[in-house]
Design a protein around this motif. Structure first.
Motif, PDB file in Angstrom:
ATOM      1  N   GLY A  66      66.066  35.066  19.864  1.00  0.00           N
ATOM      2  CA  GLY A  66      67.355  34.683  19.293  1.00  0.00           C
ATOM      3  C   GLY A  66      67.493  33.181  19.149  1.00  0.00           C
ATOM      4  O   GLY A  66      66.654  32.517  18.546  1.00  0.00           O
ATOM      5  N   THR A  89      62.685  39.545  17.673  1.00  0.00           N
ATOM      6  CA  THR A  89      64.052  40.061  17.776  1.00  0.00           C
ATOM      7  C   THR A  89      64.245  41.165  16.741  1.00  0.00           C
ATOM      8  O   THR A  89      63.582  41.172  15.701  1.00  0.00           O
ATOM      9  N   LYS A  90      65.159  42.074  17.046  1.00  0.00           N
ATOM     10  CA  LYS A  90      65.411  43.184  16.129  1.00  0.00           C
ATOM     11  C   LYS A  90      66.104  42.719  14.853  1.00  0.00           C
ATOM     12  O   LYS A  90      65.859  43.251  13.786  1.00  0.00           O
ATOM     13  N   SER A  91      66.954  41.713  14.970  1.00  0.00           N
ATOM     14  CA  SER A  91      67.753  41.324  13.808  1.00  0.00           C
ATOM     15  C   SER A  91      66.922  40.673  12.706  1.00  0.00           C
ATOM     16  O   SER A  91      67.054  41.050  11.547  1.00  0.00           O
ATOM     17  N   VAL A  92      66.076  39.722  13.034  1.00  0.00           N
ATOM     18  CA  VAL A  92      65.288  39.042  11.996  1.00  0.00           C
ATOM     19  C   VAL A  92      63.816  38.889  12.376  1.00  0.00           C
ATOM     20  O   VAL A  92      63.117  38.016  11.878  1.00  0.00           O
TER      21      VAL A  92
END
Length: 170
Positions: A66, A89-92
């Protein structure tokens, strides 16, 4: 006495950070590993980073996802090498972590490896330590010879078997 400090902001980073510990153990390099958060426990973090050298730590490896402030904060308070590991990270996909670590301001460098690149972080730490440790330098040269031989062996096997049979054996 530990020569390398391995830090992570969360226990969810442990499967990645263990790869650094495994390499250091393979080279018989002492280390300590801990979970520490620059954000959630800044007083404890500051104490750790400012006293690490007194404990014999020569290189810090810090993994973070993050916003990934942990490696940069280490570099701001620990005046020996810091190696940052951006954690996926899962988001990006860890690109946010990579950018956070690699974009340090002038004067506060953090060596940065690939996303989830803990093994390379440990190897880089070993190379740094080997500057003043000839036996460690010899171990690194032997490690590289072994890697080279492994590739040569695979190429030889591919030549002998052909691509189709080689792939079947994988």
């Amino acid at each position: 006495m530990p020569k390398v400090g391995i830090l992570m902001g969360s226990d969810s980073d442990l499967p990645i950070m263990k790869k650094a510990a495994d390499i250091l153990e393979q080279f018989c390099v002492d280390y300590e590993m801990t979970i520490i958060s620059a954000h959630r426990m800044p007083d404890i973090f500051v104490d750790y980073a400012t006293t690490a050298q007194e404990k014999g730590i020569k290189v810090m490896i810090a993994g973070a996802g993050g916003a990934a402030h942990l490696p940069g904060m280490c570099a701001a308070m620990f005046d020996l090498p810091v190696i940052g590991i951006p954690i996926h990270t899962k988001s990006v996909g860890g690109v946010d972590s990579l950018y956070s670590i690699v974009q340090m301001p002038s004067g506060i460098p953090v060596a940065t490896v690939a996303i989830d690149g803990a093994a390379n972080a440990a190897l880089l730490a070993i190379e740094m330590l080997s500057i003043s440790d000839e036996s460690l330098h010899e171990k690194m040269k032997e490690y590289r010879k072994t890697m080279k031989q492994g590739v040569l062996d695979k190429a030889d096997k591919l030549d002998k078997l052909g691509a189709a049979d080689y792939i079947k054996q994988m």
